[in-house]
Design an enzyme around this catalytic site. Sequence first.
Site, PDB file in Angstrom:
ATOM      1  N   CYS A   1       0.816  -1.229   0.000  1.00 35.90           N
ATOM      2  CA  CYS A   1       0.000   0.000   0.000  1.00 35.90           C
ATOM      3  C   CYS A   1       0.848   1.277   0.000  1.00 35.90           C
ATOM      4  O   CYS A   1       2.039   1.248   0.295  1.00 35.90           O
ATOM      5  CB  CYS A   1      -0.879   0.050   1.241  1.00 35.90           C
ATOM      6  SG  CYS A   1      -1.807  -1.452   1.561  1.00 35.90           S
TER       7      CYS A   1
HETATM    8  N1  GLN Z   1      -1.548  -6.322   4.804  1.00 34.68           N
HETATM    9  C1  GLN Z   1      -2.384  -5.174   4.615  1.00 34.68           C
HETATM   10  C2  GLN Z   1      -3.567  -5.481   3.705  1.00 34.68           C
HETATM   11  O1  GLN Z   1      -3.730  -6.536   3.225  1.00 34.68           O
HETATM   12  C3  GLN Z   1      -1.583  -4.015   4.047  1.00 34.68           C
HETATM   13  C4  GLN Z   1      -1.167  -4.309   2.649  1.00 34.68           C
HETATM   14  C5  GLN Z   1      -0.180  -3.375   2.081  1.00 34.68           C
HETATM   15  O2  GLN Z   1       0.571  -2.660   2.752  1.00 34.68           O
HETATM   16  N2  GLN Z   1      -0.133  -3.431   0.817  1.00 34.68           N
HETATM   17  O3  GLN Z   1      -4.342  -4.593   3.474  1.00 34.68           O
END
Ligand code: GLN
Length: 241
Positions: A2
């Site tokens: 993210c």
């Molecule tokens: N693990 C978290 C999710 O699935 C954050 C994912 C991320 O940082 N891409 O939303």
Amino acid sequence: MCRHLARLGEPRTLQEVVDAPRYSLMTQSWSPRLQRHGTVNVDGFGAGWYVEGRDEPVRYRRNQPIWTDASFASLAPTIASSCMVAALRSATPGFAHDESSAAPFTHGRYLFSHNGRLEDYPTARKALWAEASTTRDALAAVDSALLFGLAVASWESGASLPDGLVAAARAVLDHGGGRLTMLAADGVSVAGVVVGEPMHLLETDTGTVVASEPHDDGPWRELADLTVVHVTAYGTTETAL
Ligand code: GLN
């Protein structure tokens, strides 16, 4: 993984912060420059901001790519705030892309966002569940929600904004660890913890932004891994985790 940001400063609209910059979050949704895990951020997005006379933030989330939400595009230029958190989600495999898993999470006056992945979520969840708050957003079916529940529990027992994030990070580091970079806000300050995913800082006369990646050509600098950052009206402090 993210992309997210938190900003404290003179009021700016969501459009000015999330869309207008050359390499904005909007652009990072399909074309992040520094992303190491995953390629695009299309599994939901969210923004939270504070308004005058109300301690709790307003929080808006969707489970679709940010650029496909015409309603967000319409409201973003009309909402100005001195404190906000915005996030794009690239779902970790195994977790659903429903709206409840999109950051920012909120409880009371807090906003929270996690970038990364718990290395051993089942084990961490079993070990730490009893310590975590069961506030609604902490019950979302995603690893980030456990970190949020731990941070809320810590804030509720009196921890400062950064210390709540530190407590959550330490608890998970003791149970499998992972990439645990987090942001939080409470309306008057912003905090971040850097664990395994990059975070950058931009300080200008009009505000401070902590973000996964620089969103313009300003004087950003990368925070070292295992750093705790705390931004208030009085300045920014950086300490080691
Ligand atoms: N693990 C978290 C999710 O699935 C954050 C994912 C991320 O940082 N891409 O939303």
